[in-house]
Each structure stands twice: as C-alpha cells, then as structure tokens.
Design a protein around this motif. Structure first.
Motif, PDB file in Angstrom:
ATOM      1  N   ILE A  51      56.445  53.335  51.659  1.00 26.11           N
ATOM      2  CA  ILE A  51      57.801  53.860  51.551  1.00 26.11           C
ATOM      3  C   ILE A  51      58.448  53.311  50.288  1.00 26.11           C
ATOM      4  CG2 ILE A  51      60.069  53.918  52.662  1.00 26.11           C
ATOM      5  CD1 ILE A  51      58.624  53.629  55.340  1.00 26.11           C
ATOM      6  N   ALA A  52      59.175  54.150  49.585  1.00 23.95           N
ATOM      7  CA  ALA A  52      59.763  53.767  48.301  1.00 23.95           C
ATOM      8  C   ALA A  52      60.693  52.562  48.450  1.00 23.95           C
ATOM      9  CB  ALA A  52      60.522  54.947  47.714  1.00 23.95           C
ATOM     10  N   GLY A  53      60.571  51.638  47.499  1.00 18.49           N
ATOM     11  CA  GLY A  53      61.468  50.488  47.450  1.00 18.49           C
ATOM     12  C   GLY A  53      62.669  50.783  46.567  1.00 18.49           C
ATOM     13  N   ALA A  54      63.481  49.756  46.326  1.00 13.24           N
ATOM     14  CA  ALA A  54      64.722  49.931  45.580  1.00 13.24           C
ATOM     15  C   ALA A  54      64.486  50.487  44.180  1.00 13.24           C
ATOM     16  CB  ALA A  54      65.466  48.593  45.506  1.00 13.24           C
ATOM     17  N   GLU A  55      63.447  50.005  43.510  1.00 14.33           N
ATOM     18  CA  GLU A  55      63.179  50.452  42.135  1.00 14.33           C
ATOM     19  C   GLU A  55      62.821  51.935  42.097  1.00 14.33           C
ATOM     20  OE1 GLU A  55      60.101  49.423  38.460  1.00 14.33           O
ATOM     21  OE2 GLU A  55      60.523  47.907  40.001  1.00 14.33           O
ATOM     22  N   ASP A  56      61.950  52.367  43.002  1.00 22.33           N
ATOM     23  CA  ASP A  56      61.560  53.779  43.032  1.00 22.33           C
ATOM     24  C   ASP A  56      62.715  54.665  43.478  1.00 22.33           C
ATOM     25  OD1 ASP A  56      58.985  53.570  42.063  1.00 22.33           O
ATOM     26  OD2 ASP A  56      58.114  53.202  44.038  1.00 22.33           O
ATOM     27  N   LEU A  57      63.523  54.186  44.419  1.00 22.94           N
ATOM     28  CA  LEU A  57      64.685  54.967  44.849  1.00 22.94           C
ATOM     29  C   LEU A  57      65.641  55.182  43.679  1.00 22.94           C
ATOM     30  CD1 LEU A  57      65.416  53.375  48.351  1.00 22.94           C
ATOM     31  CD2 LEU A  57      64.415  55.620  47.889  1.00 22.94           C
ATOM     32  N   ALA A  58      65.851  54.127  42.899  1.00 30.31           N
ATOM     33  CA  ALA A  58      66.734  54.245  41.732  1.00 30.31           C
ATOM     34  C   ALA A  58      66.155  55.229  40.713  1.00 30.31           C
ATOM     35  CB  ALA A  58      66.938  52.874  41.098  1.00 30.31           C
ATOM     36  N   ARG A  59      64.835  55.214  40.567  1.00 33.30           N
ATOM     37  CA  ARG A  59      64.185  56.140  39.631  1.00 33.30           C
ATOM     38  C   ARG A  59      64.365  57.585  40.082  1.00 33.30           C
ATOM     39  NH1 ARG A  59      58.970  58.188  39.598  1.00 33.30           N
ATOM     40  NH2 ARG A  59      58.331  56.768  41.283  1.00 33.30           N
ATOM     41  N   PHE A  60      64.210  57.829  41.367  1.00 29.32           N
ATOM     42  CA  PHE A  60      64.387  59.188  41.894  1.00 29.32           C
ATOM     43  C   PHE A  60      65.841  59.635  41.775  1.00 29.32           C
ATOM     44  CE2 PHE A  60      60.137  59.235  43.112  1.00 29.32           C
ATOM     45  CZ  PHE A  60      59.800  60.379  43.816  1.00 29.32           C
ATOM     46  N   GLU A  61      66.770  58.738  42.084  1.00 31.00           N
ATOM     47  CA  GLU A  61      68.187  59.090  41.975  1.00 31.00           C
ATOM     48  C   GLU A  61      68.558  59.442  40.545  1.00 31.00           C
ATOM     49  OE1 GLU A  61      70.328  55.802  43.591  1.00 31.00           O
ATOM     50  OE2 GLU A  61      69.782  56.250  45.674  1.00 31.00           O
ATOM     51  N   ALA A  62      67.986  58.704  39.586  1.00 33.39           N
ATOM     52  CA  ALA A  62      68.263  58.991  38.180  1.00 33.39           C
ATOM     53  C   ALA A  62      67.648  60.322  37.754  1.00 33.39           C
ATOM     54  CB  ALA A  62      67.733  57.851  37.305  1.00 33.39           C
ATOM     55  N   ALA A  63      66.435  60.586  38.214  1.00 29.47           N
ATOM     56  CA  ALA A  63      65.747  61.825  37.837  1.00 29.47           C
ATOM     57  C   ALA A  63      66.444  63.053  38.430  1.00 29.47           C
ATOM     58  CB  ALA A  63      64.291  61.781  38.298  1.00 29.47           C
ATOM     59  N   LEU A  64      66.984  62.908  39.644  1.00 31.03           N
ATOM     60  CA  LEU A  64      67.622  64.026  40.336  1.00 31.03           C
ATOM     61  C   LEU A  64      69.127  64.096  40.089  1.00 31.03           C
ATOM     62  CD1 LEU A  64      65.762  63.612  43.753  1.00 31.03           C
ATOM     63  CD2 LEU A  64      65.348  65.412  42.063  1.00 31.03           C
ATOM     64  N   GLY A  65      69.687  62.983  39.624  1.00 32.77           N
ATOM     65  CA  GLY A  65      71.132  62.937  39.456  1.00 32.77           C
ATOM     66  C   GLY A  65      71.861  63.017  40.779  1.00 32.77           C
ATOM     67  N   SER A  66      71.246  62.467  41.824  1.00 30.10           N
ATOM     68  CA  SER A  66      71.816  62.554  43.167  1.00 30.10           C
ATOM     69  C   SER A  66      71.446  61.299  43.959  1.00 30.10           C
ATOM     70  CB  SER A  66      71.285  63.796  43.897  1.00 30.10           C
ATOM     71  OG  SER A  66      71.650  63.771  45.269  1.00 30.10           O
ATOM     72  N   PRO A  67      72.378  60.769  44.753  1.00 31.44           N
ATOM     73  CA  PRO A  67      72.066  59.617  45.599  1.00 31.44           C
ATOM     74  C   PRO A  67      71.462  60.017  46.940  1.00 31.44           C
ATOM     75  CG  PRO A  67      74.386  60.147  45.809  1.00 31.44           C
ATOM     76  CD  PRO A  67      73.812  61.133  44.815  1.00 31.44           C
ATOM     77  N   HIS A  68      71.364  61.328  47.182  1.00 34.14           N
ATOM     78  CA  HIS A  68      70.879  61.802  48.480  1.00 34.14           C
ATOM     79  C   HIS A  68      69.353  61.938  48.457  1.00 34.14           C
ATOM     80  CE1 HIS A  68      75.057  62.504  49.268  1.00 34.14           C
ATOM     81  NE2 HIS A  68      75.144  63.427  48.322  1.00 34.14           N
ATOM     82  N   LEU A  69      68.691  61.159  49.312  1.00 34.02           N
ATOM     83  CA  LEU A  69      67.232  61.176  49.399  1.00 34.02           C
ATOM     84  C   LEU A  69      66.815  61.095  50.864  1.00 34.02           C
ATOM     85  CD1 LEU A  69      66.350  58.625  46.554  1.00 34.02           C
ATOM     86  CD2 LEU A  69      66.157  61.118  46.431  1.00 34.02           C
ATOM     87  N   PRO A  70      65.620  61.578  51.201  1.00 31.39           N
ATOM     88  CA  PRO A  70      65.127  61.452  52.584  1.00 31.39           C
ATOM     89  C   PRO A  70      64.980  59.988  52.986  1.00 31.39           C
ATOM     90  CG  PRO A  70      63.804  63.019  51.313  1.00 31.39           C
ATOM     91  CD  PRO A  70      64.683  62.317  50.339  1.00 31.39           C
ATOM     92  N   GLU A  71      65.108  59.724  54.269  1.00 27.68           N
ATOM     93  CA  GLU A  71      65.007  58.350  54.768  1.00 27.68           C
ATOM     94  C   GLU A  71      63.662  57.719  54.419  1.00 27.68           C
ATOM     95  OE1 GLU A  71      65.895  58.293  59.016  1.00 27.68           O
ATOM     96  OE2 GLU A  71      66.974  60.165  58.691  1.00 27.68           O
ATOM     97  N   LEU A  72      62.590  58.473  54.618  1.00 30.18           N
ATOM     98  CA  LEU A  72      61.240  57.975  54.339  1.00 30.18           C
ATOM     99  C   LEU A  72      60.697  58.743  53.140  1.00 30.18           C
ATOM    100  CD1 LEU A  72      59.848  57.795  57.980  1.00 30.18           C
ATOM    101  CD2 LEU A  72      60.973  55.991  56.657  1.00 30.18           C
ATOM    102  N   LEU A  73      60.739  58.106  52.001  1.00 28.77           N
ATOM    103  CA  LEU A  73      60.295  58.732  50.753  1.00 28.77           C
ATOM    104  C   LEU A  73      59.045  58.011  50.264  1.00 28.77           C
ATOM    105  CD1 LEU A  73      60.699  60.605  48.296  1.00 28.77           C
ATOM    106  CD2 LEU A  73      62.204  58.845  47.340  1.00 28.77           C
TER     107      LEU A  73
END
Length: 281
Positions: A51-73
């Motif tokens: 499951i994605a950690g803080a670093e990967d979550l931040a990378r996805f949020e930056a790539a998508l321009g959105s803080p909304h992500l699935p619970e288990l990514l």
C-alpha cells in the motif's frame, strides 16, 4: 472491439516450467515483488507492491492535482506486456487509471443517507457557504490500458468483424505457464460500498490473455462494472515456417455496464448484496 499492432495480495504462479513450452522466466526484482515470463517475442511482467506510503501518496496527489485518492492505493503495482522486437507495449497501472477517473469526472453518486442529511441542512450550508462533495468518490475509471512504442503513444484501430477475443482458444485444455492477479486500488467508500480495480494475466503456449476489471457497489444505489480484455494469439508453427505470420496483434475488448439496485429484478439491495464481483459480473 479494437486492436493494436506491432493489491499486493495478488497470486503469482508458474504452474509449469516455462522452458518446457519455449518460454523462460524473467529475472525477478530484488524485492521479489516483480516477476514475469518471456515467450514468442513477448515479455509479460507484473508487480504487486505494498500500500502506498506518504511519499507515493504525495507523488500521486501532485501528478493528479487532487488530494482525493482511494483508501488502498498500490502505487507500484502494474501489469505490462511488451513486444521486445518492436518496443510496443501495453501497461496497466494505478496512475493511468486515476488519470482516466479524473478526466471522465462523473458526477458524484448520492447515497440515500447523505442525500437526506444534506437536504435537512441545506439552509445551514447556504449560510456558511459549505460545498457538497463535488467529485466522483467512487473512483470509476474508463482506463483501458496505455499503449506505446519508443515513448510514443499508439492508437487503437477498430477491429474487423470476427476479430474479437478467441474464446474457443481460451477454453482449450492448455498448460498455464504464468498467472498473476494484481490489485491496483481498492476502497470501502466510507462504508457505503466497495470499489476495486484489478488485473489478471494468463499465459499459455498459444496466447496470452489479460482481464482488467473495475468493480463498484454502492449500497442501496447501484452496481457498476467496467472490463477490459487484452488478447494476443501467437502464430502457429506452420505460419512461422511459411513466413506468413504477419506482425503481432493485440485485440482489446471494452465493456461498460451498470444498473441501479432497484432495477435489478429479484436482486437483493441491502449492505451485503452483490458483495462478490465474480458472481455478479
């Protein structure tokens, strides 16, 4: 139908020794999460990461321009099929799927509890300028895989009649040389249902086959299914010896369907209804 030329708990298996069918295992990554098989000019590889950690979550949020992500990514999980001679490849991954979700931007599904709650507090919302949820919190995606060659995107073309997935071939009793089931993301939708995007691959001596499925159940509201099938049939020994094999082809079939719980005649609509994607699909 189209064609193109030229969760970390997934199951990985080499039921038979690939070399017995002219194939070989791909080198494993050091962490043991990525494996694959090489057969008939194709390299198929999967990865099932954590499951994605803080670093990967931040990378996805930056790539998508959105803080909304699935619970288990599962940000590092993927399924890839590459034709090594041409560099053409098809890849399934969570970031590509979430980009599709963002671009499609479906209106948010209103569950009964939320709809009643918002209705009872409409005046308070207006007084304090509170906005209701304005994004698709089900993470429904139209993503059907990204195709590329040498860094450039490939365009799918409409298949001619009868050029779909060869289901008769898939039902033959053939040895399975490689199989995996990879989850890309999953969510319980704040206890309002369940969504899951996953991909399965099966490699046989005559072909390879991929099924990617997005499954959504919103309790008391709807069931939604989106499937992408990728299929590649290898040339026969006769075609290769006669020099009439032709370029490699990948067939893609996409299916979207959904129904409200009330429209599904005789179907249960409670919290536990349609909990099994395989059965309901």
């Amino acid at each position: 139908r189209e064609r193109a030329r030229g969760r970390g708990r997934g199951r990985m298996a080499f039921p038979l020794t690939p070399r017995s069918e002219g194939a070989e295992r791909l080198p494993e990554e050091e962490d043991g999460r990525s494996r694959g098989i090489r057969i008939r000019g194709w390299a198929l590889r999967t990865a099932s990461g954590p499951i994605a950690g803080a670093e990967d979550l931040a990378r996805f949020e930056a790539a998508l321009g959105s803080p909304h992500l699935p619970e288990l990514l599962f940000s590092s999980s993927f399924l890839r099929a590459e034709h090594e001679a041409t560099g053409a490849k098809v890849e399934l991954d969570a970031l590509g799927a979430l980009r599709g979700w963002q671009e499609e931007a479906l209106p948010p599904v209103q569950v009964a509890v939320a709809r009643d709650w918002q209705q009872s507090r409409r005046q308070a919302f207006e007084e304090h300028s509170v906005k209701a949820v304005d994004y698709d919190w089900t993470f429904t995606t139209p993503f059907a895989g990204s195709a590329s060659a040498g860094g450039a995107s490939l365009q799918w073309e409409e298949a001619r009649g009868g050029e779909g997935v060869d289901r008769e071939l898939l039902t033959r009793r053939e040895p399975i040389l490689f199989f995996d089931d990879v989850t890309l993301y999953e969510s319980e939708l704040d206890d309002h249902g369940h969504c899951k995007l996953s991909a399965k691959v099966r490699v046989m001596p005559s072909c390879w086959y991929v099924l990617m499925r997005f499954w959504l159940r919103v309790d008391g509201q709807l069931v939604r299914l989106r499937e992408t099938r990728l299929f590649c049939k290898f040339p026969s020994e006769f075609e290769e010896k006669a020099g009439i094999a032709g370029p490699p082809e990948v067939v893609r079939e996409v299916k979207h369907c959904e129904a409200s719980m009330s429209a599904m005649a005789g179907a249960a609509s409670g919290p536990g209804a349609h909990a099994d994607p395989e059965a309901s699909a």
